[in-house]
Scaffold this motif. Structure first.
Motif, PDB file in Angstrom:
ATOM      1  N   GLN A  86       0.835  -1.201   0.000  1.00  7.36           N
ATOM      2  CA  GLN A  86       0.000   0.000   0.000  1.00  7.36           C
ATOM      3  C   GLN A  86       0.870   1.251   0.000  1.00  7.36           C
ATOM      4  O   GLN A  86       0.617   2.193  -0.748  1.00  7.36           O
ATOM      5  N   ASP A 138       2.373   1.781  -3.425  1.00  5.15           N
ATOM      6  CA  ASP A 138       1.366   2.236  -4.392  1.00  5.15           C
ATOM      7  C   ASP A 138       0.989   3.696  -4.180  1.00  5.15           C
ATOM      8  O   ASP A 138       0.668   4.405  -5.126  1.00  5.15           O
ATOM      9  N   GLU A 139       1.012   4.165  -2.935  1.00  6.48           N
ATOM     10  CA  GLU A 139       0.662   5.552  -2.632  1.00  6.48           C
ATOM     11  C   GLU A 139       1.848   6.493  -2.763  1.00  6.48           C
ATOM     12  O   GLU A 139       1.708   7.695  -2.620  1.00  6.48           O
ATOM     13  N   PRO A 178      -6.942  11.932  -8.404  1.00  8.20           N
ATOM     14  CA  PRO A 178      -7.306  10.972  -7.359  1.00  8.20           C
ATOM     15  C   PRO A 178      -6.097  10.104  -6.989  1.00  8.20           C
ATOM     16  O   PRO A 178      -5.217   9.878  -7.806  1.00  8.20           O
ATOM     17  N   PHE A 179      -6.057   9.646  -5.789  1.00  6.13           N
ATOM     18  CA  PHE A 179      -4.986   8.814  -5.220  1.00  6.13           C
ATOM     19  C   PHE A 179      -3.700   9.588  -4.973  1.00  6.13           C
ATOM     20  O   PHE A 179      -2.678   9.009  -4.671  1.00  6.13           O
ATOM     21  N   PHE A 180      -3.727  10.913  -5.132  1.00  7.67           N
ATOM     22  CA  PHE A 180      -2.575  11.760  -4.804  1.00  7.67           C
ATOM     23  C   PHE A 180      -2.982  12.855  -3.832  1.00  7.67           C
ATOM     24  O   PHE A 180      -2.243  13.805  -3.631  1.00  7.67           O
ATOM     25  N   ARG A 181      -4.156  12.770  -3.276  1.00 10.20           N
ATOM     26  CA  ARG A 181      -4.681  13.787  -2.357  1.00 10.20           C
ATOM     27  C   ARG A 181      -4.376  13.358  -0.922  1.00 10.20           C
ATOM     28  O   ARG A 181      -5.070  12.532  -0.344  1.00 10.20           O
ATOM     29  N   TRP A 182      -3.337  13.933  -0.339  1.00 11.39           N
ATOM     30  CA  TRP A 182      -2.920  13.573   1.007  1.00 11.39           C
ATOM     31  C   TRP A 182      -3.512  14.537   2.028  1.00 11.39           C
ATOM     32  O   TRP A 182      -3.510  15.753   1.818  1.00 11.39           O
ATOM     33  N   CYS A 216      -3.934   8.997   2.604  1.00 14.82           N
ATOM     34  CA  CYS A 216      -4.422   9.273   1.257  1.00 14.82           C
ATOM     35  C   CYS A 216      -5.790   8.623   1.137  1.00 14.82           C
ATOM     36  O   CYS A 216      -5.895   7.398   1.092  1.00 14.82           O
ATOM     37  N   PRO A 243      -9.310   7.126  -0.227  1.00 13.40           N
ATOM     38  CA  PRO A 243      -9.556   6.405  -1.481  1.00 13.40           C
ATOM     39  C   PRO A 243     -10.033   7.369  -2.564  1.00 13.40           C
ATOM     40  O   PRO A 243     -10.380   8.502  -2.285  1.00 13.40           O
ATOM     41  N   GLY A 244     -10.061   6.907  -3.791  1.00 10.88           N
ATOM     42  CA  GLY A 244     -10.382   7.758  -4.933  1.00 10.88           C
ATOM     43  C   GLY A 244     -11.811   8.263  -4.974  1.00 10.88           C
ATOM     44  O   GLY A 244     -12.495   8.072  -5.954  1.00 10.88           O
TER      45      GLY A 244
END
Length: 164
Positions: A34, A37-38, A87-91, A101, A103-104
């Motif tokens: 995980q 991937d993040e 999406p998936f880059f919003r911390w 992060c 989920p999308g």
């Protein structure tokens, strides 16, 4: 080797390994996947929070998956409206200082987030740039260039004199 959830493979349980130890190992491996991937692959303390690809310093936070992530510093960047970030880059940073992060999912109106450094790192190819990310990547490239190639000091009047 066992399989679950669309082909994800479970490691074999080692001879003599307790169920508790086995599932703890599976959890750590899952957390590592995980985190990768993040993009949460920052060096852990006591190493400095410096990107291994470009040499720029960034803000480092622990993640829920027991990894570390480099997020763009708040200077010169501020938190960015979430709808501008892929999406998936919003911390987000929780009250306890842990980065996560979500989920999308679509962000709430007016929600802001932090941007992972790898998204605007000048040392790597972007995953799928948006126009403002390209501008931030170029700014980081300029900053990295100054870091490694500082401007020359002006020479004094006698330094370039030619003697006969």
């Amino acid at each position: 080797m066992g399989v679950f959830d669309e082909g994800l493979a479970l490691p074999e349980q080692r001879l003599g390994e307790s169920d508790e130890a086995y599932w703890g190992r599976v959890e750590r491996l899952t957390d590592q996947v995980q985190a990768r991937d993040e993009g949460a692959d920052a060096p852990a303390p006591p190493d400095p929070p410096v990107c291994r690809d470009c040499g720029l310093e960034a803000d480092r936070f622990p993640t829920r998956s027991s990894a570390w992530v480099l997020l763009e510093p708040l200077e010169p960047v501020v938190e960015v409206p979430s709808h501008l970030v892929p999406p998936f880059f919003r911390w987000l940073i929780a009250e306890d200082g842990v980065a996560w992060c979500p989920p999308g999912t679509e962000p709430a109106p007016g929600e802001s987030c932090r941007v992972p450094h790898r998204l605007v790192c000048p040392g790597i190819d972007p995953p799928d740039p948006w126009s403002w990310l390209v501008a931030q990547r170029l700014e980081n490239a300029r900053r990295a260039q100054r870091l490694y190639n500082p401007p020359r000091l002006p020479e004094g009047p006698g330094d370039d004199a030619v003697t006969a």
